[in-house]
Design a protein around this motif. Structure first.
Motif, mmCIF file in Angstrom:
data_model
loop_
_atom_site.group_PDB
_atom_site.id
_atom_site.type_symbol
_atom_site.label_atom_id
_atom_site.label_comp_id
_atom_site.label_asym_id
_atom_site.label_seq_id
_atom_site.Cartn_x
_atom_site.Cartn_y
_atom_site.Cartn_z
ATOM 1 N N ASP A 69 0.982 -1.141 -0.222
ATOM 2 C CA ASP A 69 0.042 -0.253 -0.089
ATOM 3 C C ASP A 69 0.939 1.469 0.093
ATOM 4 O O ASP A 69 0.677 2.302 -0.182
ATOM 5 C CB ASP A 69 -0.696 0.094 1.117
ATOM 6 C CG ASP A 69 -2.040 -1.218 1.183
ATOM 7 O OD1 ASP A 69 -2.228 -1.760 0.496
ATOM 8 O OD2 ASP A 69 -1.990 -1.405 2.568
ATOM 9 N N THR A 70 2.387 1.161 0.890
ATOM 10 C CA THR A 70 3.018 2.503 0.604
ATOM 11 C C THR A 70 4.369 1.983 0.407
ATOM 12 O O THR A 70 5.185 0.959 0.754
ATOM 13 C CB THR A 70 2.702 2.640 2.359
ATOM 14 O OG1 THR A 70 1.682 3.305 3.050
ATOM 15 C CG2 THR A 70 4.242 4.022 2.514
ATOM 16 N N LYS A 98 -0.875 3.760 -4.808
ATOM 17 C CA LYS A 98 -0.299 3.525 -3.544
ATOM 18 C C LYS A 98 -0.040 5.270 -2.409
ATOM 19 O O LYS A 98 -0.329 6.345 -3.563
ATOM 20 C CB LYS A 98 1.133 3.646 -4.322
ATOM 21 C CG LYS A 98 1.123 2.028 -5.142
ATOM 22 C CD LYS A 98 0.355 1.255 -4.231
ATOM 23 C CE LYS A 98 0.581 -0.546 -5.231
ATOM 24 N NZ LYS A 98 -0.235 -2.190 -4.392
ATOM 25 N N THR A 99 0.443 4.978 -1.430
ATOM 26 C CA THR A 99 1.092 5.852 -1.122
ATOM 27 C C THR A 99 2.752 6.079 -0.704
ATOM 28 O O THR A 99 2.588 5.442 -1.251
ATOM 29 C CB THR A 99 0.713 6.257 0.251
ATOM 30 O OG1 THR A 99 -1.018 6.393 0.961
ATOM 31 C CG2 THR A 99 1.198 7.436 1.806
ATOM 32 N N ALA A 101 6.071 7.713 -0.714
ATOM 33 C CA ALA A 101 6.740 8.644 0.977
ATOM 34 C C ALA A 101 8.505 8.418 0.174
ATOM 35 O O ALA A 101 8.565 7.449 -0.624
ATOM 36 C CB ALA A 101 6.922 7.692 2.447
#
Length: 119
Positions: A69-70, A98-99, A101
């Protein structure tokens, strides 16, 4: 993440704390020590970083991202922004839904310009 040792150590720390999997983003044509000499105006990285629309080809050996997901991408800061290799990797990755970062390592640059570049 790129092969920078400081970035690699930080990525490993984050992975250890979060249980994340690691994958190294590699340039299709690996960098030599001479390529990385940021003091030399004609070094490969000096030229690449000043090509404003430039991308650096990366090895497309990314793992399937279906189970994530990330996505966290770590990179050094070169001339105030991520290496051009990072832009190419982001363009290749299926990040819809998706996240994303990021984190960066630097010997002296701030992170604000780098964040704008990623956006």
């Amino acid at each position: 993440m790129t092969g920078d040792s400081t970035t690699k150590r930080m990525a490993q720390t984050i992975a250890n704390l979060t249980g994340a999997d690691l994958h190294e983003i590699k340039a299709q044509y690996p960098y030599t020590q001479a390529d990385l000499d940021w003091h030399a105006p004609q070094s490969r990285t000096s030229i690449e970083q000043h090509e404003h629309q430039g991308h650096v080809a990366c090895v497309n050996d990314f793992p399937a991202l279906d189970q994530y997901d990330t996505i966290i991408i770590g990179h050094p800061i070169w001339w105030g922004i991520p290496p051009r290799l990072i832009a190419n990797a982001i363009d290749q990755l299926p990040l819809d839904g998706k996240t994303l970062a990021t984190f960066a390592t630097s010997g002296g640059s701030g992170y604000q310009r780098s964040q704008r570049y990623i956006r």
